[in-house]
Write an enzyme that holds these catalytic residues in place. Sequence first.
Site, mmCIF file in Angstrom:
data_model
loop_
_atom_site.group_PDB
_atom_site.id
_atom_site.type_symbol
_atom_site.label_atom_id
_atom_site.label_comp_id
_atom_site.label_asym_id
_atom_site.label_seq_id
_atom_site.Cartn_x
_atom_site.Cartn_y
_atom_site.Cartn_z
ATOM 1 N N ASN A 137 13.830 9.027 -7.899
ATOM 2 C CA ASN A 137 13.580 9.587 -6.589
ATOM 3 C C ASN A 137 14.594 10.317 -5.831
ATOM 4 O OD1 ASN A 137 12.797 9.704 -3.609
ATOM 5 N ND2 ASN A 137 10.975 8.337 -4.326
ATOM 6 N N CYS B 247 -30.235 14.249 -5.015
ATOM 7 C CA CYS B 247 -30.848 13.705 -3.657
ATOM 8 C C CYS B 247 -30.385 14.055 -2.615
ATOM 9 C CB CYS B 247 -30.313 12.195 -3.866
ATOM 10 S SG CYS B 247 -28.609 12.148 -3.467
ATOM 11 N N HIS C 43 -5.861 6.260 -7.648
ATOM 12 C CA HIS C 43 -6.557 7.032 -6.334
ATOM 13 C C HIS C 43 -7.482 8.092 -6.976
ATOM 14 C CE1 HIS C 43 -2.713 5.480 -4.041
ATOM 15 N NE2 HIS C 43 -3.492 4.630 -4.317
ATOM 16 N N VAL D 257 -3.720 12.523 -7.604
ATOM 17 C CA VAL D 257 -5.185 12.874 -7.995
ATOM 18 C C VAL D 257 -5.288 14.440 -8.691
ATOM 19 C CG1 VAL D 257 -6.001 11.290 -6.116
ATOM 20 C CG2 VAL D 257 -5.477 13.852 -5.474
HETATM 21 P P1 OAD Z 1 4.463 10.168 -0.723
HETATM 22 O O1 OAD Z 1 4.589 11.580 0.072
HETATM 23 O O2 OAD Z 1 4.382 8.906 0.280
HETATM 24 O O3 OAD Z 1 6.137 10.194 -1.451
HETATM 25 C C1 OAD Z 1 6.641 10.931 -2.030
HETATM 26 C C2 OAD Z 1 8.049 10.396 -2.548
HETATM 27 O O4 OAD Z 1 8.475 11.084 -3.680
HETATM 28 C C3 OAD Z 1 9.062 10.307 -1.523
HETATM 29 O O5 OAD Z 1 9.800 9.055 -1.838
HETATM 30 C C4 OAD Z 1 10.078 11.261 -1.915
HETATM 31 O O6 OAD Z 1 11.309 10.960 -1.838
HETATM 32 C C5 OAD Z 1 9.763 11.446 -3.401
HETATM 33 N N1 OAD Z 1 10.059 13.031 -3.989
HETATM 34 C C6 OAD Z 1 9.651 14.228 -3.254
HETATM 35 N N2 OAD Z 1 10.062 15.064 -3.985
HETATM 36 C C7 OAD Z 1 10.723 14.464 -5.110
HETATM 37 C C8 OAD Z 1 11.115 15.142 -6.588
HETATM 38 N N3 OAD Z 1 11.175 16.359 -6.863
HETATM 39 N N4 OAD Z 1 11.385 14.276 -7.420
HETATM 40 C C9 OAD Z 1 11.357 12.800 -7.140
HETATM 41 N N5 OAD Z 1 11.075 12.374 -5.922
HETATM 42 C C10 OAD Z 1 10.692 13.115 -5.156
HETATM 43 O O7 OAD Z 1 3.701 9.945 -1.782
HETATM 44 P P2 OAD Z 1 3.203 8.768 -2.831
HETATM 45 O O8 OAD Z 1 4.127 7.664 -2.841
HETATM 46 O O9 OAD Z 1 2.532 8.890 -3.978
HETATM 47 O O10 OAD Z 1 -2.910 8.239 -1.290
HETATM 48 O O11 OAD Z 1 1.847 8.498 -1.936
HETATM 49 C C11 OAD Z 1 1.236 7.359 -2.120
HETATM 50 C C12 OAD Z 1 -0.271 7.591 -1.632
HETATM 51 O O12 OAD Z 1 -0.208 7.984 -0.251
HETATM 52 C C13 OAD Z 1 -0.772 8.641 -2.312
HETATM 53 O O13 OAD Z 1 -1.404 8.567 -3.273
HETATM 54 C C14 OAD Z 1 -1.901 9.264 -1.192
HETATM 55 C C15 OAD Z 1 -0.978 9.052 0.098
HETATM 56 O O14 OAD Z 1 -1.723 8.512 1.346
HETATM 57 C C16 OAD Z 1 -4.331 8.517 -0.858
HETATM 58 O O15 OAD Z 1 -4.550 9.677 -0.629
HETATM 59 C C17 OAD Z 1 -5.177 7.445 -1.003
#
Ligand code: OAD
Length: 240
Positions: free
Chosen positions: A209, A146, A119, A103
């Site tokens: 990742n 509003c 998102h 976001v």
């Molecule tokens: P997560 O915090 O769940 O996952 C982050 C991922 O990035 C993990 O698998 C880490 O191993 C990896 N990671 C961390 N640093 C990195 C780097 N420098 N290079 C490569 N990989 C790295 O985040 P999301 O999967 O984005 O939703 O989470 C999904 C959704 O859950 C978010 O959009 C948010 C959250 O709740 C809402 O708020 C609706």
Amino acid sequence: MNIPPELIRIMQQSDHIAVLTGAGTSAESGVPTFRDAQTGLWAQYNPMELATPEAFARNPQLVWDWYAWRRELVAQSAPNAGHYALAAIASHAAKFTLITQNVDGLHQQAGSENVIELHGSIRRIKCSHDNDIVTEWGEQPRCPRCGSWLRPDVVWFGEDLPIDGLEAAWQAAKSCQLFLIIGTSGVVQPAATLPRIAAEHGATTVEINLEDTPLSRFMDFTLRGASGSVLDELKTAVYA
Ligand code: OAD
């Protein structure tokens, strides 16, 4: 890291590349992820008290303040090498679809266009009553028209994803030849499903990742490392 020559060849030959990014893509910009132990937001805060419609109804000021703090963090951060590499890859590929769960708007700041924000965006504020985007408000975070509470234009747990974005993401997964999934834990839908859809429709799947995720074993290629440096290397290897 050595990029597999087979992947370089496939990427060069792909007419349509689709990418799904998650919080890890912005980690090198200093934006905290959600599920990383110690540093992840959900290690320190309870999402059910901050990122749900119920939490907002209970305590809108708390939710507003927490997002205001994150908005400030994002405003002070800058795109990293990974964001720039994706914008560069887009300029080389015949067709390129960038889908993000982030976001923070850092892809756009790095020059990416037509980003599908599944998102929403923390940079946009909307009226909690009618969802109209609001750009100015007074002392209190209230809708100037509003008087309802303002809220970030993000998708909270239990809310629907934007239907247009979801459909576009689905179409891209179905029609691309290469699907990259970058810096996401792959436990939140539809992140977990999109690469499977892509694979079922014949695309090559690639995960970038730092760690293994539940999706890793289904991937054709897994590139282990920080997304900034891996994407930069990938861009150079494929389009040099
Ligand atoms: P997560 O915090 O769940 O996952 C982050 C991922 O990035 C993990 O698998 C880490 O191993 C990896 N990671 C961390 N640093 C990195 C780097 N420098 N290079 C490569 N990989 C790295 O985040 P999301 O999967 O984005 O939703 O989470 C999904 C959704 O859950 C978010 O959009 C948010 C959250 O709740 C809402 O708020 C609706």
